[in-house]
Design a protein around this motif. Structure first.
Motif, PDB file in Angstrom:
ATOM      1  N   THR A   1       0.850  -1.179   0.000  1.00 47.23           N
ATOM      2  CA  THR A   1       0.000   0.000   0.000  1.00 47.23           C
ATOM      3  C   THR A   1       0.891   1.236   0.000  1.00 47.23           C
ATOM      4  OG1 THR A   1      -1.830   1.127   1.121  1.00 47.23           O
ATOM      5  CG2 THR A   1      -0.193   0.053   2.520  1.00 47.23           C
ATOM      6  N   SER A   2       0.295   2.377   0.211  1.00 45.64           N
ATOM      7  CA  SER A   2       1.035   3.633   0.239  1.00 45.64           C
ATOM      8  C   SER A   2       0.382   4.540   1.267  1.00 45.64           C
ATOM      9  CB  SER A   2       1.019   4.298  -1.142  1.00 45.64           C
ATOM     10  OG  SER A   2       1.690   5.536  -1.124  1.00 45.64           O
TER      11      SER A   2
ATOM     12  N   ILE B   1      -8.620   7.682  -8.511  1.00 37.97           N
ATOM     13  CA  ILE B   1      -8.228   6.373  -7.972  1.00 37.97           C
ATOM     14  C   ILE B   1      -8.999   5.290  -8.714  1.00 37.97           C
ATOM     15  CG2 ILE B   1      -8.180   4.906  -5.904  1.00 37.97           C
ATOM     16  CD1 ILE B   1      -8.175   7.413  -4.214  1.00 37.97           C
TER      17      ILE B   1
ATOM     18  N   THR C   1      -9.632   0.895  -8.442  1.00 33.64           N
ATOM     19  CA  THR C   1      -9.421  -0.290  -7.617  1.00 33.64           C
ATOM     20  C   THR C   1      -9.944  -1.512  -8.351  1.00 33.64           C
ATOM     21  OG1 THR C   1     -11.576  -0.240  -6.506  1.00 33.64           O
ATOM     22  CG2 THR C   1      -9.836   1.116  -5.555  1.00 33.64           C
TER      23      THR C   1
ATOM     24  N   THR D   1      -9.506   5.336 -16.651  1.00 35.08           N
ATOM     25  CA  THR D   1      -8.220   4.632 -16.644  1.00 35.08           C
ATOM     26  C   THR D   1      -7.720   4.329 -18.052  1.00 35.08           C
ATOM     27  OG1 THR D   1      -9.210   2.415 -16.569  1.00 35.08           O
ATOM     28  CG2 THR D   1      -8.860   3.544 -14.472  1.00 35.08           C
TER      29      THR D   1
ATOM     30  N   ARG E   1      -8.030   4.174   0.833  1.00 37.28           N
ATOM     31  CA  ARG E   1      -7.174   3.002   1.047  1.00 37.28           C
ATOM     32  C   ARG E   1      -7.597   2.241   2.307  1.00 37.28           C
ATOM     33  NH1 ARG E   1      -2.752   2.988  -2.308  1.00 37.28           N
ATOM     34  NH2 ARG E   1      -2.177   4.970  -3.274  1.00 37.28           N
TER      35      ARG E   1
ATOM     36  N   ARG F   1      -6.460  -4.095  -4.867  1.00 32.75           N
ATOM     37  CA  ARG F   1      -5.472  -3.207  -5.480  1.00 32.75           C
ATOM     38  C   ARG F   1      -6.036  -1.799  -5.579  1.00 32.75           C
ATOM     39  NH1 ARG F   1      -0.931  -5.742  -4.501  1.00 32.75           N
ATOM     40  NH2 ARG F   1      -0.929  -7.878  -5.269  1.00 32.75           N
TER      41      ARG F   1
ATOM     42  N   SER G   1      -4.870   1.951  -6.937  1.00 34.81           N
ATOM     43  CA  SER G   1      -3.832   2.614  -7.731  1.00 34.81           C
ATOM     44  C   SER G   1      -4.288   4.017  -8.104  1.00 34.81           C
ATOM     45  CB  SER G   1      -3.532   1.825  -9.012  1.00 34.81           C
ATOM     46  OG  SER G   1      -3.194   0.478  -8.711  1.00 34.81           O
TER      47      SER G   1
ATOM     48  N   GLN H   1      -3.075   8.187 -13.241  1.00 38.49           N
ATOM     49  CA  GLN H   1      -1.971   9.065 -13.639  1.00 38.49           C
ATOM     50  C   GLN H   1      -1.973   9.235 -15.149  1.00 38.49           C
ATOM     51  OE1 GLN H   1       1.264   6.742 -11.945  1.00 38.49           O
ATOM     52  NE2 GLN H   1       1.463   8.199 -10.254  1.00 38.49           N
TER      53      GLN H   1
ATOM     54  N   GLU I   1       3.396   8.158 -16.787  1.00 39.79           N
ATOM     55  CA  GLU I   1       4.102   7.204 -15.948  1.00 39.79           C
ATOM     56  C   GLU I   1       5.584   7.243 -16.297  1.00 39.79           C
ATOM     57  OE1 GLU I   1       3.966   2.447 -14.752  1.00 39.79           O
ATOM     58  OE2 GLU I   1       2.702   3.232 -16.344  1.00 39.79           O
TER      59      GLU I   1
END
Length: 790
Positions: A95-96, A461, A463, A596, A638, A649, A651, A654, A657
């Motif tokens: 995780t972060s 986000i 998931t 995404t 999260r 998951r 993420s 973005q 990358e």
């Protein structure tokens, strides 16, 4: 020493040893002034040696970090280890937290002999975890409250050094009673897989080589400057030595002996500073890089090279410097006052460096030669450093008139401009190299940035959660929608839909397409659905209007029947048929990418159109919009994901990358650049203090004759400002030239001037700060009692 002994000084090893030893005795027995000079030299050389030993430790740091990282990887590929008492099931649950990575792994042993990860004494039981010291500190602090909620396990142990890549790593192992190979786990018989790193891209290799040269060249320049501290006083002592019969070669070797002693003291000081400083590296994290003190160990061969090169350089630099000094029994005359410096032997060095770099050709055609790149960059930067004394001489040679402080400064530069040039040569080389590196960075970074196709404006986000339980998927969607900081959730349930019946002749498998279930608002994000209400279904094709091959046409037809039962790898059904009839009212629409960048095809259905219990091994996906004004909104998401399933998951969305290899090299060079700039600042301060100490008597004389302190202060500042301005101008031109050569290697033509000016300004600001720090000692030295002597 008798005159006869002095005059019999000859060459050869014995003569060299005797004269060097005499110089060492002079350095040791030179009284207070001699020891101050030796201490300044030792401090200057020691700072350089510290950074050189740190650079020599980089291979060891990288190797030990890689070894510990590999040692904790499962050794068996997924699903190849057979269950036994000596296996376990594990799953990554990384995780972060507020931008910092948190490495996690779930473990469930198959028996009493299950392997234990490195650094862990015993496997944690269900609901328990072992954590790294840094993670324990974080979750125990007020700042880590949200992360503590994400880890609902009992802390029962600590991960030791063998299981961590650095003391600041956030990591944990948690025990699980429900983890299986069917819900995200993989069985393994042990740890210690070897992770084969990808070969370096030629552009990254060029960047790494030039970065090392740019970072180490200022260190070498400063060491060469430090061993020449106290040159004027030393020359007067050598004149006295000539008076009692020593010849010119003997006096020069004696001077080399004094420099050798200072360099040897510098080696000891550098080793001491290095050993002391490395005890504190574990508490520092720079650009996510964090190492154990034991990792900072120089490679033996490189350490031996430093130990040999520094004393030899001290001797060579001293002999080279004395070639312009005529030491006679009655005094010292510097040939620089009558003969200007020559350009003819300085200019070929940067030209040769550029030639070596251009010999590489383009990196995309056969790679690069590391020796040519390193040699070319080193020669070029050395040439830039050697051009500075000539530039100072040429600039002040014909300057006349002006205010008194300006005249004092110019006259001093005309008589001994090399001293002032040496003080700023390190910053000149550092700025020139930094400009070249930044030009290279800005030109090639686009090659290591990949457009993901995501749209962070539509969501932030995404998931995914593979699950056999549709109730868990419904729970995921509901809890995300009620999470603090979440503005909108676009959730879908994905599954496979297959044509019913057996495999037909000529087919390798039954035609299959994708089923996507979501509400009308979510489906509108994935396709041009138009009007929609619960209970509707759609056949989705791509945006070009063509049906995606025959699979959709053979499977997804209005009024047709599909089977949700999945086949195994051999094409056999694992369960009975799970049939569903597509509504006859299903309309054919075109697909559109979601936030995404994913394009979904096949069958789209609203929840009211089918019974979700028919789905076999569905996967839930959620694309989430968060409120940017809610602090830690991402962390709340999260936490919700971890509460639903630790294996979910999460993420970020973005748009771009960055290549991980390129990013890690960039972080490493930035970290080393910080250390180099700190060294340059400290070394410049030491150099400036040494120059002021040498001029103390002269300053005292002028003050005793009534010269105002402000006049002397401004003259000292002008003596620094002129070489600095010339050095930065030379750094600007040299950095641009070296940058163009590197762009040629990269096959680029883009020249970004915007990265040049901040570095030049930073170099000037660094010199200004060091000059301001030297003002208090300057005021103390400008006193008439400085004439007092013994």
């Amino acid at each position: 020493m008798s005159a006869d002994t002095a005059t019999t000084a000859g060459g050869g090893p014995r003569g060299w040893a005797r004269d060097l030893g005499m110089g060492i005795r002079f350095a040791v027995g030179g009284g207070r002034e001699g020891w101050i000079r030796t201490l300044l030299t030792a401090l200057g050389v020691g700072l350089g040696v510290t950074l050189l030993l740190g650079a020599a430790s980089i291979p060891t740091m990288l190797e030990t970090r890689a070894q510990r990282s590999d040692a904790r990887l499962p050794i068996d590929p997924p699903d190849t280890a057979h269950r036994s008492a000596a296996t376990l099931v594990s799953a990554d649950v990384d995780t972060s937290f507020r931008g910092d990575p948190v490495r996690g792994r779930l473990l469930r042993p198959d028996g009493a002999k299950a392997p234990v990860p490195p650094g862990v004494g015993a496997l944690p039981g269900p609901g328990e975890m072992v954590v790294s010291p840094a993670l324990r500190d974080l979750i125990g602090s007020p700042e880590g409250r949200l992360l503590r909620e994400r880890l609902p396990y009992k802390d029962v142990g600590t991960i030791g050094e063998p299981g961590l890549v650095g003391p600041g790593e956030l990591a944990y192992y948690a025990g699980s009673a429900t983890l299986t190979t069917g819900n995200g786990g993989h069985r393994t018989a042990g740890f210690g897989a070897r992770n084969v790193a990808d070969p370096l891209d030629p552009l990254v290799l060029t960047l790494l080589i030039v970065g090392c040269v740019v970072l180490l060249m200022p260190v070498a320049v400063f060491i060469a400057t430090a061993v020449r501290f106290g040159g004027e006083r030393r020359d007067r002592r050598l004149a006295a030595l000539r008076l009692i019969g020593a010849d010119v070669r003997m006096t020069r070797r004696t001077a080399a002996g004094e420099a050798l002693f200072g360099a040897l003291c510098g080696l000891l000081a550098g080793a001491g500073i290095f050993l002391s400083a490395r005890q504190f590296v574990g508490g520092a994290t720079v650009w996510d890089i964090n190492v154990f003190p034991s990792d900072v160990t120089p490679v033996p061969g490189l350490a031996a090279l430093v130990l040999l090169a520094v004393p030899l350089s001290a001797v060579a630099v001293t002999l080279f410097a004395l070639r312009r000094v005529n030491i006679e029994p009655l005094g010292v005359a510097r040939s620089g006052a009558g003969r200007r410096r020559r350009l003819w032997w300085r200019l070929p060095l940067p030209v040769a460096g550029l030639a070596l770099l251009l010999l590489n050709g383009k990196a995309g055609h056969g790679g690069v030669d590391p020796y040519l790149v390193a040699g070319g960059a080193a020669l070029f930067l050395l040439g830039v450093a050697l051009l500075l004394p000539w530039a100072v001489d040429a600039a002040v040679a014909r300057v006349r008139g002006g205010p008194v402080p300006w005249q004092l400064a110019v006259r001093r530069l005309q008589l001994s401009g090399d001293t002032a040039a040496r003080a700023v040569s390190g910053i000149t080389v550092a700025v020139a190299g930094a400009i070249a590196l930044q030009l290279f960075f800005s030109a090639i970074q686009g090659d290591f940035m990949k457009i993901t196709g995501m749209d962070s404006g539509r969501a932030q986000i995404h998931t995914s959660l593979p699950s056999r339980d549709v109730a868990t998927i419904r729970k995921m969607i509901s809890e995300f929608r009620s999470t603090e900081g979440v503005r909108r959730v676009m959730a879908t349930i994905d599954a496979s839909a297959t044509r019913p019946g057996p495999i037909r002749p000529g087919e390798d498998f039954r035609p299959t397409t994708q089923l996507t279930v979501g509400d009308c608002a979510t489906l509108a994000e994935l396709a041009h659905t138009g009007s929609c209400r619960d209970g509707d279904a759609f056949i989705v094709k791509d945006s070009t209007g063509a049906v995606d091959g025959d699979y959709i046409a053979k499977t997804a037809r209005p009024g047709g029947t599909v089977d949700f039962a999945r086949d195994d790898e051999a094409g056999d059904r694992r369960t009975g048929p799970r049939l569903w009839t597509i509504p006859a009212s299903a309309r054919t629409v075109a697909s559109r990418p979601d936030a995404t960048g994913r394009m979904a095809f096949g069958i789209f259905a609203t929840p009211g159109a089918l019974d979700l219990k028919l789905l076999d091994h569905p996967t839930a996906r959620a694309v989430i919009q968060i409120d940017a004004e809610v602090p830690d909104a991402v962390e709340y998401v999260r936490n919700t994901a971890a509460r639903i399933d630790p294996g979910m998951r999460v993420s970020p969305v973005q748009n771009m990358e960055r290549d991980k290899q390129f990013a890690s090299i960039q972080k490493g060079l930035q970290t080393a650049a910080v250390a180099t700039l700190a060294l340059i600042a400290a070394s410049m301060l030491v150099t400036m203090l040494e120059q002021l100490r040498e001029r103390r008597r002269l300053l005292s004389v002028l003050v005793a004759f009534g010269t105002r302190r402000a006049t002397l202060g401004w003259s000292v500042l002008w003596q620094t400002a002129v070489p600095v301005a010339l050095g930065l101008a030379l750094a600007l031109a040299g950095g641009a030239g070296l940058g163009l050569a590197l762009l040629h290697i990269a096959g680029k033509t883009t020249f970004d001037w915007s990265v040049v000016w901040p570095l030049t300004a930073a170099g000037g600001a660094l010199v200004l700060v060091v000059t301001l720090l030297s003002l208090p000692p300057l005021w103390r030295m400008m006193r008439p009692d400085g004439l007092r002597t013994e």
